[in-house]
Every structure is written in C-alpha cells, then in structure tokens.
Design a protein around this motif. Structure first.
Motif, short mmCIF file in Angstrom:
data_model
loop_
_atom_site.label_atom_id
_atom_site.label_comp_id
_atom_site.label_asym_id
_atom_site.label_seq_id
_atom_site.Cartn_x
_atom_site.Cartn_y
_atom_site.Cartn_z
N TRP A 189 0.86 -1.19 0.00
CA TRP A 189 0.00 0.00 0.00
C TRP A 189 0.89 1.23 0.00
CZ3 TRP A 189 1.86 -2.51 4.01
CH2 TRP A 189 2.06 -1.90 5.25
N CYS A 190 0.43 2.30 -0.67
CA CYS A 190 1.32 3.44 -0.91
C CYS A 190 1.73 4.13 0.38
CB CYS A 190 0.70 4.42 -1.90
SG CYS A 190 -0.67 5.40 -1.28
N ASP A 191 0.90 4.11 1.42
CA ASP A 191 1.26 4.73 2.69
C ASP A 191 2.57 4.16 3.24
OD1 ASP A 191 -1.49 4.49 2.07
OD2 ASP A 191 -2.10 4.96 4.11
N ALA A 192 2.81 2.89 2.94
CA ALA A 192 4.00 2.22 3.46
C ALA A 192 5.28 2.91 3.03
CB ALA A 192 4.02 0.76 2.99
N LEU A 193 5.24 3.66 1.93
CA LEU A 193 6.45 4.31 1.44
C LEU A 193 6.86 5.49 2.31
CD1 LEU A 193 5.90 4.13 -2.43
CD2 LEU A 193 7.13 2.55 -0.92
N PHE A 194 5.95 5.96 3.16
CA PHE A 194 6.34 6.93 4.18
C PHE A 194 6.78 6.23 5.45
CE2 PHE A 194 5.83 9.73 7.76
CZ PHE A 194 6.16 10.98 7.30
N MET A 195 6.13 5.13 5.77
CA MET A 195 6.34 4.48 7.06
C MET A 195 7.69 3.77 7.16
SD MET A 195 3.49 5.39 8.28
CE MET A 195 1.96 6.01 7.55
N ALA A 196 8.07 3.03 6.13
CA ALA A 196 9.24 2.15 6.24
C ALA A 196 10.52 2.66 5.58
CB ALA A 196 8.89 0.77 5.70
N PRO A 197 10.51 3.10 4.33
CA PRO A 197 11.79 3.47 3.69
C PRO A 197 12.63 4.46 4.47
CG PRO A 197 10.08 3.28 2.04
CD PRO A 197 9.40 3.15 3.37
#
Length: 410
Positions: A189-197
C-alpha cells in the motif's frame, strides 16, 4: 449563515466561516448521513486517543500571520505543537498514527531550537525500551523507528538503535512475498512508502551497512511499478484501487495517500547516500508528483481527499495537504524543485492550512484513518495530521532562511 451541500451522495448540513482568505470555508457540523462503517471507524480512532471531532471546537485562531517568515511560521508551529503535546503525551503509543506525530515533534525541536519536544521523544523511547510494536514488523510498525534512529544519531546510545536493527535484520532474513492476493509485496500500500523506507535509510546512516539501502531500493521500486501511474504521476492507494473511480468518472487518487509517498521520498532522500544509483529515480518521481500536485491545488491553497474530483468534497484535507507541502518545501530547500515555481504554491498552501488552526491550538480538517476519501468534520484533529503540519512548517522555516545550517542532510 447556513446552507446545504450535496457531498458523498447525501445532503450534509454545513456552516460558512469567514476566514479572510478571499472566500468562505464549508464546515461540516454533523455526521447525520455518514455510513455506519464510517461512524464506527471514527469512534474507534477517538477511543484510541488518536484525536477527536467535537461539534463545537471553539473559535479559530486570530493571532497567526500568513507571512512565510521563520518567526511567523514558528509561532504557528509552537501553538499547534504545544496543544498536541499536552493533549496526547499520556497516550503515546508505537502505532503509525503516533509515529508521524513523533517525526513532527523531532522536526519542531530542531527547527525551533527547543529541546522540549525532543525530550518528550526521549521519554517516549525510554518508555518502550526502544522496541517496535511487533516481531517481523510491517511498514506501519517500523515507522516509530524513524524517531528512535534520529535520537540515536544524536546521542549514539546503542540501546536506542539495536532493537530496531534486530527486527530489520529479521525482516531481511524472512520471505518477502505473501500469498495474499494484491498484498504480495512488503510495501503493498502506498502509505507504506512513508512508514518504512525512511527507517531503512536512517538505519544505513546509523550503521553504514549497505544491505539496508539495497533492500530499500529493491522494495520501493516494486511498489512503484505496481501503484504509480506514469501518466497521471500519482499513486493508487493499493492494487484494489487501480480501477476505482470517483463520482465524475476520474481515477480515484487519495490525497493523503499521495502525500504519504511524497513525504516518504523526501524523508528517504534525506538519508540516502548521495552516490546511490537509484537516487535520481527518487528525485525524478518527486519532481513529477510535485508538478502534478501543484496543478491540482485548490483556490484555498489546499487539496481535497479525492485529487481528481475536488468539487465532490466540501472540505480541504489537512494531512494530505501538509505532507505534500512538506515534500515540496523540502525539494525547494534541496535544489530539487524550482524555487520560483514552487514557492508560491507552498506559500498559498501554508496560508490555507493556517485557516484551520483554532484559538487553543487545535489543528482541524484532518480525515480519520482509512484508505480512501471519506466525510469528516472541520473540527476533526488527529495526531498524524499534526505531525505532517509540523514537518511542513519546519521546511518552510528553512526555505526562508539564508542557509540550511543545522539541518541533517546525508
């Protein structure tokens, strides 16, 4: 003065508030026609102390200046940060809704040169023994480590970093694919690109181990290949939204979802090695998304929950608008985005956001947790939207200074 607005397929009662910005802002005051599922989600968010949505939030602030100056922006940041810190500190948790607020507090402490907010983050990390919420954490449960690792880089206490390192190493050793349709990728999910990277980039900064960057680059571009529309220059929220449309027939691109991605690019690039071969791809994607988002800016300076059907949404949405503004201001500060083109966009966005600050410091117009556009009140205030606002303010203050001295850029 009152009126009725046809939004979300129902009649919604609203009030008009004069905000001195050349037009009025519609304020929803009732969930009379919200669905049972939407009401249950809002109640759950409120019960977990993510925020609330009172019918009477009090008057809007009248003591803030819309000028883009370090002093004026700093005053607004402090007003909002102090209200949120006093309100939420007893309920600090490690879930993503809190971790974004923590990132905002860290940025505020650095920007305002005030240790109060950073000290609160030190107390938070100590409370949780610097541990994540889960073993083999997904992106959401990794996100709190952004703050852990930033504090480690300041204090160099291995206890602040090692639990996260152990978990990321366990993620590296585990299979990266699931058997759940549409959720095969770790960052599905696109939100994950703020959360993890940004966590993986900070872990590289803390350890110097290239394996964290290798994982980051590999997984980001898998997600991008799946969800990024190379013509619209926007992200679908996840694979189930690749074919969903708005009431006007346009593709459904969620404002906050695209804000997450833009903010994630900025926070990843901040610690990504300058010689990383993939770095130009991140830069290009931020440039493409910024240009598209700037073209969709509303007359009030902000963006709606549904980016391509803005007339269908009565209220602007704070969390997405703040994340987009943060990313564009960061891009200007780093020379990635043209200052002459984007400064007016950023100035207009900041003024628009200030029209939703209340006299006591509440920040309104924040959509509750979810995965797509949904109704919310003008009074709705949730932790992650405040964090995004503080991140935006910190970069806007830097944008108007003569140098980026004191800012950690790796």
């Amino acid at each position: 003065m009152g009126r009725f607005s046809w939004k979300y397929g129902v009649v919604v009662p609203v009030l008009l508030l004069s905000v001195g910005f050349g037009e009025s802002v519609a304020q929803q005051v009732s969930y009379e026609h919200a669905t049972a599922k939407q009401l249950a989600g809002i109640a759950k968010d409120n019960s977990r102390h993510f925020g609330d949505d009172p019918d009477d939030p009090g008057p809007l602030a009248t003591d803030l200046s819309y000028k883009i100056s370090p002093e004026a922006v700093g005053k607004a940041m402090r007003k909002v940060a102090d209200w949120q810190l006093a309100r939420s500190q007893p309920y600090f948790d490690r879930i993503w809704t809190w971790s974004i607020l923590y990132s905002g507090f860290m940025a505020t402490s650095e920007s305002l040169n005030d240790p109060k907010y950073r000290d609160a983050m030190m107390a938070m990390g100590t409370k949780f023994d610097w541990k994540l919420r889960s073993h083999l954490p997904n992106a959401d449960d990794q996100s709190v480590a952004q703050t852990y690792l930033e504090l480690y880089l300041l204090k160099k206490d291995p206890a602040m970093m090692q639990p996260t390192r152990d978990e990321l190493d366990a993620v590296l050793a585990a299979p990266r694919m699931s058997k759940i349709p549409g959720k095969e990728l770790p960052w599905w999910w696109c939100d994950a690109l703020f959360m993890a990277p940004p966590v993986w980039a900070r872990m590289y900064a803390a350890t110097g181990d290239q394996k964290y960057i290798s994982y980051l680059d590999e997984e980001w571009w898998k997600t991008s290949d799946l969800l990024y529309d190379t013509k619209e220059h926007l992200y679908a929220r996840d694979a189930s939204y690749l074919t969903k449309t708005e009431a006007n027939g346009q593709r459904m691109f969620w404002g906050r979802g695209n804000g997450w991605v833009m903010g994630g690019i900025a926070r990843t690039l901040e610690y990504l090695p300058k010689d990383d071969p993939a770095r130009p791809k991140y830069v290009k994607q931020l440039q493409e998304m910024s240009a598209r988002i700037a073209s969709l800016q509303g007359k009030d300076g902000m963006w709606r929950s549904g980016l391509l059907d803005q007339s269908n949404y009565a209220l602007p949405e704070m969390s997405g608008s703040a994340l987009m503004t943060y990313a564009m201001a960061w891009g200007v500060n780093e020379g990635i985005l043209d200052r002459k083109v984007y400064r007016p966009v950023i100035e207009k966005a900041w003024a628009g956001m200030l029209h939703h600050v209340y006299a006591d410091g509440r920040l309104g117009c924040i959509q509750q947790t979810g995965a797509e556009p949904a109704p919310f009140k003008a009074s709705s205030s949730y932790t992650y939207g405040v964090g995004a606002f503080l991140l935006a303010g910190s970069e806007i203050r830097r944008m108007d200074s003569h140098s980026s001295a004191g800012k950690r850029v790796h």
